[in-house]
Write a protein that holds these residues in place. Structure first.
Motif, PDB file in Angstrom:
ATOM      1  N   HIS A 170       6.306 -36.757 100.414  1.00 19.21           N
ATOM      2  CA  HIS A 170       7.316 -35.864 100.970  1.00 19.21           C
ATOM      3  C   HIS A 170       6.816 -34.422 100.984  1.00 19.21           C
ATOM      4  CE1 HIS A 170      10.315 -39.023 101.123  1.00 19.21           C
ATOM      5  NE2 HIS A 170      10.038 -39.323  99.860  1.00 19.21           N
ATOM      6  N   ALA A 171       5.787 -34.193 101.786  1.00 18.82           N
ATOM      7  CA  ALA A 171       5.190 -32.855 101.851  1.00 18.82           C
ATOM      8  C   ALA A 171       6.197 -31.820 102.325  1.00 18.82           C
ATOM      9  CB  ALA A 171       3.974 -32.867 102.774  1.00 18.82           C
ATOM     10  N   ASP A 172       7.145 -32.222 103.159  1.00 13.08           N
ATOM     11  CA  ASP A 172       8.139 -31.280 103.658  1.00 13.08           C
ATOM     12  C   ASP A 172       9.009 -30.741 102.513  1.00 13.08           C
ATOM     13  OD1 ASP A 172       9.117 -33.900 103.360  1.00 13.08           O
ATOM     14  OD2 ASP A 172      10.757 -33.560 104.777  1.00 13.08           O
ATOM     15  N   ARG A 173       9.326 -31.595 101.550  1.00 12.12           N
ATOM     16  CA  ARG A 173      10.122 -31.152 100.408  1.00 12.12           C
ATOM     17  C   ARG A 173       9.318 -30.199  99.516  1.00 12.12           C
ATOM     18  NH1 ARG A 173      12.917 -36.920  98.572  1.00 12.12           N
ATOM     19  NH2 ARG A 173      13.931 -37.368 100.589  1.00 12.12           N
ATOM     20  N   ALA A 174       8.047 -30.500  99.358  1.00 10.20           N
ATOM     21  CA  ALA A 174       7.187 -29.607  98.574  1.00 10.20           C
ATOM     22  C   ALA A 174       7.048 -28.259  99.278  1.00 10.20           C
ATOM     23  CB  ALA A 174       5.815 -30.243  98.371  1.00 10.20           C
ATOM     24  N   ARG A 175       6.866 -28.306 100.584  1.00 12.81           N
ATOM     25  CA  ARG A 175       6.685 -27.068 101.353  1.00 12.81           C
ATOM     26  C   ARG A 175       7.923 -26.185 101.261  1.00 12.81           C
ATOM     27  NH1 ARG A 175       5.230 -29.474 105.417  1.00 12.81           N
ATOM     28  NH2 ARG A 175       2.985 -29.402 104.976  1.00 12.81           N
ATOM     29  N   ALA A 176       9.080 -26.776 101.190  1.00 11.59           N
ATOM     30  CA  ALA A 176      10.325 -26.003 101.099  1.00 11.59           C
ATOM     31  C   ALA A 176      10.413 -25.212  99.800  1.00 11.59           C
ATOM     32  CB  ALA A 176      11.525 -26.936 101.224  1.00 11.59           C
ATOM     33  N   LEU A 177       9.622 -25.591  98.793  1.00  8.86           N
ATOM     34  CA  LEU A 177       9.651 -24.911  97.503  1.00  8.86           C
ATOM     35  C   LEU A 177       8.545 -23.859  97.357  1.00  8.86           C
ATOM     36  CD1 LEU A 177      10.317 -28.012  95.206  1.00  8.86           C
ATOM     37  CD2 LEU A 177      11.967 -26.253  95.902  1.00  8.86           C
ATOM     38  N   LEU A 178       7.707 -23.722  98.375  1.00  3.45           N
ATOM     39  CA  LEU A 178       6.640 -22.727  98.302  1.00  3.45           C
ATOM     40  C   LEU A 178       7.213 -21.314  98.196  1.00  3.45           C
ATOM     41  CD1 LEU A 178       4.058 -23.892 101.000  1.00  3.45           C
ATOM     42  CD2 LEU A 178       3.596 -23.592  98.549  1.00  3.45           C
ATOM     43  N   PRO A 179       6.613 -20.464  97.371  1.00  4.40           N
ATOM     44  CA  PRO A 179       7.051 -19.063  97.331  1.00  4.40           C
ATOM     45  C   PRO A 179       6.822 -18.399  98.691  1.00  4.40           C
ATOM     46  CG  PRO A 179       5.634 -19.582  95.455  1.00  4.40           C
ATOM     47  CD  PRO A 179       5.541 -20.741  96.406  1.00  4.40           C
ATOM     48  N   PRO A 180       7.613 -17.406  99.027  1.00  8.91           N
ATOM     49  CA  PRO A 180       7.413 -16.703 100.305  1.00  8.91           C
ATOM     50  C   PRO A 180       6.067 -15.981 100.318  1.00  8.91           C
ATOM     51  CG  PRO A 180       8.951 -15.506  98.909  1.00  8.91           C
ATOM     52  CD  PRO A 180       8.720 -16.825  98.235  1.00  8.91           C
ATOM     53  N   GLU A 181       5.526 -15.830 101.484  1.00 16.14           N
ATOM     54  CA  GLU A 181       4.216 -15.195 101.616  1.00 16.14           C
ATOM     55  C   GLU A 181       4.143 -14.480 102.959  1.00 16.14           C
ATOM     56  OE1 GLU A 181       0.237 -17.293 102.581  1.00 16.14           O
ATOM     57  OE2 GLU A 181       0.423 -17.388 100.397  1.00 16.14           O
ATOM     58  N   LYS A 182       3.672 -13.241 102.930  1.00  7.94           N
ATOM     59  CA  LYS A 182       3.490 -12.490 104.161  1.00  7.94           C
ATOM     60  C   LYS A 182       2.312 -11.537 103.971  1.00  7.94           C
ATOM     61  CE  LYS A 182       7.071  -9.262 102.590  1.00  7.94           C
ATOM     62  NZ  LYS A 182       8.420  -8.707 102.834  1.00  7.94           N
ATOM     63  N   PRO A 183       1.720 -11.062 105.069  1.00  7.86           N
ATOM     64  CA  PRO A 183       0.582 -10.152 104.944  1.00  7.86           C
ATOM     65  C   PRO A 183       0.943  -8.901 104.154  1.00  7.86           C
ATOM     66  CG  PRO A 183       0.746 -10.984 107.184  1.00  7.86           C
ATOM     67  CD  PRO A 183       1.992 -11.412 106.478  1.00  7.86           C
ATOM     68  N   TYR A 184      -0.001  -8.463 103.347  1.00 10.66           N
ATOM     69  CA  TYR A 184       0.203  -7.272 102.522  1.00 10.66           C
ATOM     70  C   TYR A 184      -0.510  -6.096 103.176  1.00 10.66           C
ATOM     71  CZ  TYR A 184       0.571  -4.290  98.398  1.00 10.66           C
ATOM     72  OH  TYR A 184       0.874  -3.266  97.534  1.00 10.66           O
ATOM     73  N   PRO A 185       0.210  -5.000 103.445  1.00  5.63           N
ATOM     74  CA  PRO A 185      -0.410  -3.854 104.116  1.00  5.63           C
ATOM     75  C   PRO A 185      -1.268  -3.045 103.150  1.00  5.63           C
ATOM     76  CG  PRO A 185       1.868  -3.359 103.576  1.00  5.63           C
ATOM     77  CD  PRO A 185       1.655  -4.799 103.196  1.00  5.63           C
TER      78      PRO A 185
END
Length: 199
Positions: A170-185
């Motif tokens: 259930h990779a989709d369930r694991a992916r839903a728990l990933l911390p947010p991530e965005k480019p750092y300026p």
């Protein structure tokens, strides 16, 4: 397309989250005190990583000895950027240094080391873009501990839950728990110093 050399992280206006894996004794003490205290040592280099997935690969989802606990350490952006402004890459990258001699001179006096390692997918596949590791030497660790750290959270239960989802398909369930991530300026001079590039 994700740039090959780019910092991606969980960050807000004032703070950024970095991840570390420790043995239970260090993790328990740090979470309880909300700062790193003994048996954590300020006399050896410690590595902080803004990529959660990279640390999952390195710690084998918190299953490697001495890396059984995953901590999310929220630190000030001012501290993070102070570290990067003093950083020297662990190898003489041509896109950053004029030659080996320049790099050797800088590296010999560096209080912060940085290196770009392959990023990994949730399932552990090596990706084309890189993830940054930042090594804080004993000359700057006290600032990390006393001045930069805002909050320490134990993510180990979430890590175990995510790994369970992956093992059951259930990779989709694991992916839903990933911390947010965005480019750092980054300021242009700091970006150049650590080898950030657009492609």
């Amino acid at each position: 397309m994700t740039p090959k050399f780019e910092i991606r992280a969980d960050h807000d206006r004032d703070t950024i989250v970095v991840y570390q894996a420790y043995a239970p004794a260090i993790a328990d003490a740090a979470v309880a005190a909300q700062r790193f205290v003994p048996p954590f040592s300020t006399h050896r280099m410690t590595w902080i990583k803004p990529s959660f997935r990279w640390l999952m690969h390195r710690s084998n989802w918190a299953r490697k000895p001495g890396q059984e606990r995953i901590l999310a350490v929220r630190i000030t952006r001012a501290g993070w950027e102070e570290a990067l402004a003093q950083a020297v890459l662990t190898s003489p990258e041509r896109r950053v240094y004029t030659g080996n001699d320049q790099w050797r001179t800088l590296f010999a006096h560096a209080v912060v080391h940085v290196q770009w390692d392959p990023e990994y997918s949730l399932r552990g596949a090596k990706l084309d873009h890189r993830s940054l590791q930042v090594g804080l030497s004993r000359h700057i660790i006290e600032q990390y501990v006393a001045d930069w750290t805002v909050d320490i959270r134990d993510l180990t239960p979430t890590v175990h839950r995510m790994h369970g989802h992956l093992r059951s398909g259930h990779a989709d369930r694991a992916r839903a728990l990933l911390p947010p991530e965005k480019p750092y300026p980054l300021a242009a001079d700091v970006a150049q110093r650590i080898g950030v590039t657009a492609v």
